[in-house]
Design a protein around this motif. Structure first.
Motif, PDB file in Angstrom:
ATOM      1  N   GLN A 111       0.832  -1.200   0.000  1.00  0.00           N
ATOM      2  CA  GLN A 111       0.000   0.000   0.000  1.00  0.00           C
ATOM      3  C   GLN A 111       0.872   1.257   0.000  1.00  0.00           C
ATOM      4  O   GLN A 111       0.568   2.231  -0.688  1.00  0.00           O
ATOM      5  CB  GLN A 111      -0.930  -0.003   1.207  1.00  0.00           C
ATOM      6  CG  GLN A 111      -1.914   1.130   1.209  1.00  0.00           C
ATOM      7  CD  GLN A 111      -2.856   1.041   2.401  1.00  0.00           C
ATOM      8  OE1 GLN A 111      -2.685   0.212   3.288  1.00  0.00           O
ATOM      9  NE2 GLN A 111      -3.844   1.901   2.424  1.00  0.00           N
ATOM     10  N   GLU A 153      -4.473   3.240  -6.849  1.00  0.00           N
ATOM     11  CA  GLU A 153      -4.336   3.978  -5.589  1.00  0.00           C
ATOM     12  C   GLU A 153      -5.671   4.473  -5.046  1.00  0.00           C
ATOM     13  O   GLU A 153      -5.791   4.779  -3.873  1.00  0.00           O
ATOM     14  CB  GLU A 153      -3.402   5.175  -5.788  1.00  0.00           C
ATOM     15  CG  GLU A 153      -1.998   4.773  -6.180  1.00  0.00           C
ATOM     16  CD  GLU A 153      -1.163   5.972  -6.572  1.00  0.00           C
ATOM     17  OE1 GLU A 153      -1.016   6.877  -5.731  1.00  0.00           O
ATOM     18  OE2 GLU A 153      -0.674   5.998  -7.707  1.00  0.00           O
ATOM     19  N   GLU A 154      -6.680   4.560  -5.895  1.00  0.00           N
ATOM     20  CA  GLU A 154      -7.985   5.064  -5.486  1.00  0.00           C
ATOM     21  C   GLU A 154      -8.978   3.937  -5.204  1.00  0.00           C
ATOM     22  O   GLU A 154     -10.175   4.171  -5.107  1.00  0.00           O
ATOM     23  CB  GLU A 154      -8.532   5.986  -6.567  1.00  0.00           C
ATOM     24  CG  GLU A 154      -7.628   7.184  -6.814  1.00  0.00           C
ATOM     25  CD  GLU A 154      -8.048   8.004  -8.016  1.00  0.00           C
ATOM     26  OE1 GLU A 154      -9.070   7.657  -8.647  1.00  0.00           O
ATOM     27  OE2 GLU A 154      -7.361   8.981  -8.325  1.00  0.00           O
ATOM     28  N   GLU A 200      -9.665   2.106  -2.519  1.00  0.00           N
ATOM     29  CA  GLU A 200     -10.434   2.214  -1.277  1.00  0.00           C
ATOM     30  C   GLU A 200     -11.556   3.240  -1.401  1.00  0.00           C
ATOM     31  O   GLU A 200     -12.658   3.026  -0.898  1.00  0.00           O
ATOM     32  CB  GLU A 200      -9.519   2.575  -0.105  1.00  0.00           C
ATOM     33  CG  GLU A 200      -8.663   1.422   0.375  1.00  0.00           C
ATOM     34  CD  GLU A 200      -9.473   0.217   0.836  1.00  0.00           C
ATOM     35  OE1 GLU A 200     -10.503   0.403   1.516  1.00  0.00           O
ATOM     36  OE2 GLU A 200      -9.075  -0.898   0.503  1.00  0.00           O
ATOM     37  N   GLN A 201     -11.294   4.345  -2.076  1.00  0.00           N
ATOM     38  CA  GLN A 201     -12.330   5.362  -2.271  1.00  0.00           C
ATOM     39  C   GLN A 201     -13.456   4.823  -3.137  1.00  0.00           C
ATOM     40  O   GLN A 201     -14.627   5.076  -2.869  1.00  0.00           O
ATOM     41  CB  GLN A 201     -11.724   6.611  -2.918  1.00  0.00           C
ATOM     42  CG  GLN A 201     -10.699   7.299  -2.057  1.00  0.00           C
ATOM     43  CD  GLN A 201      -9.911   8.336  -2.836  1.00  0.00           C
ATOM     44  OE1 GLN A 201     -10.011   8.422  -4.057  1.00  0.00           O
ATOM     45  NE2 GLN A 201      -9.109   9.111  -2.116  1.00  0.00           N
ATOM     46  N   ARG A 212     -14.359   1.690  -3.469  1.00  0.00           N
ATOM     47  CA  ARG A 212     -15.100   0.646  -2.760  1.00  0.00           C
ATOM     48  C   ARG A 212     -16.254   1.228  -1.948  1.00  0.00           C
ATOM     49  O   ARG A 212     -17.260   0.571  -1.741  1.00  0.00           O
ATOM     50  CB  ARG A 212     -14.171  -0.139  -1.836  1.00  0.00           C
ATOM     51  CG  ARG A 212     -13.331  -1.131  -2.559  1.00  0.00           C
ATOM     52  CD  ARG A 212     -12.539  -1.976  -1.591  1.00  0.00           C
ATOM     53  NE  ARG A 212     -11.781  -2.965  -2.331  1.00  0.00           N
ATOM     54  CZ  ARG A 212     -10.703  -3.558  -1.890  1.00  0.00           C
ATOM     55  NH1 ARG A 212     -10.237  -3.282  -0.682  1.00  0.00           N
ATOM     56  NH2 ARG A 212     -10.079  -4.452  -2.624  1.00  0.00           N
ATOM     57  N   GLN A 213     -16.081   2.438  -1.470  1.00  0.00           N
ATOM     58  CA  GLN A 213     -17.115   3.077  -0.664  1.00  0.00           C
ATOM     59  C   GLN A 213     -18.318   3.492  -1.506  1.00  0.00           C
ATOM     60  O   GLN A 213     -19.436   3.547  -0.994  1.00  0.00           O
ATOM     61  CB  GLN A 213     -16.544   4.304   0.054  1.00  0.00           C
ATOM     62  CG  GLN A 213     -15.335   4.028   0.918  1.00  0.00           C
ATOM     63  CD  GLN A 213     -15.612   3.045   2.043  1.00  0.00           C
ATOM     64  OE1 GLN A 213     -16.688   3.064   2.616  1.00  0.00           O
ATOM     65  NE2 GLN A 213     -14.654   2.185   2.314  1.00  0.00           N
TER      66      GLN A 213
END
Length: 110
Positions: free
Chosen positions: A3, A13-14, A16-17, A19-20
């Protein structure tokens, strides 16, 4: 570790954003930044993109050499670190490591 090194890797790199906000049932789609990184094969900073294994191989070339002086000073040995490449410096900066990694780069220990 992966990470932290994501800016130098093919990783999104995005992720996690996204996934929301994305539909959990629909197939995941890479972000536009990930598409750009893969298409250009360069990071936003201009570094070449690596897989995790090729980046580890590039980092693995940094070493500590044990040198022994034979002319006049019998038995004198010292250790010398190889100079880091710019890619190695950036990777270790992302990992939060300070150069030189081993502060005892020069030593007269046998």
């Amino acid at each position: 570790m992966r990470q932290a090194l994501a800016p130098l890797l093919f990783d999104d790199e995005e992720l996690e954003q996204h996934r929301q906000t994305r539909d959990p049932v629909a197939p995941a789609q890479p972000s536009p930044a990930a598409h750009q990184k893969k298409a250009s094969r360069l990071t936003a900073e201009g570094w070449p993109i690596h897989s995790f294994h090729t980046l580890l191989a590039a980092l693995g070339t940094r070493c500590r050499n044990r040198c022994r002086v034979t002319a006049g000073l019998e038995g004198l040995t010292f250790y010398q670190l190889t100079e880091p490449t710019p890619l190695q410096q950036r990777a270790f900066q992302l990992l939060g490591l300070v150069f030189p990694v081993n502060r005892k780069s020069l030593s007269t220990e046998p």
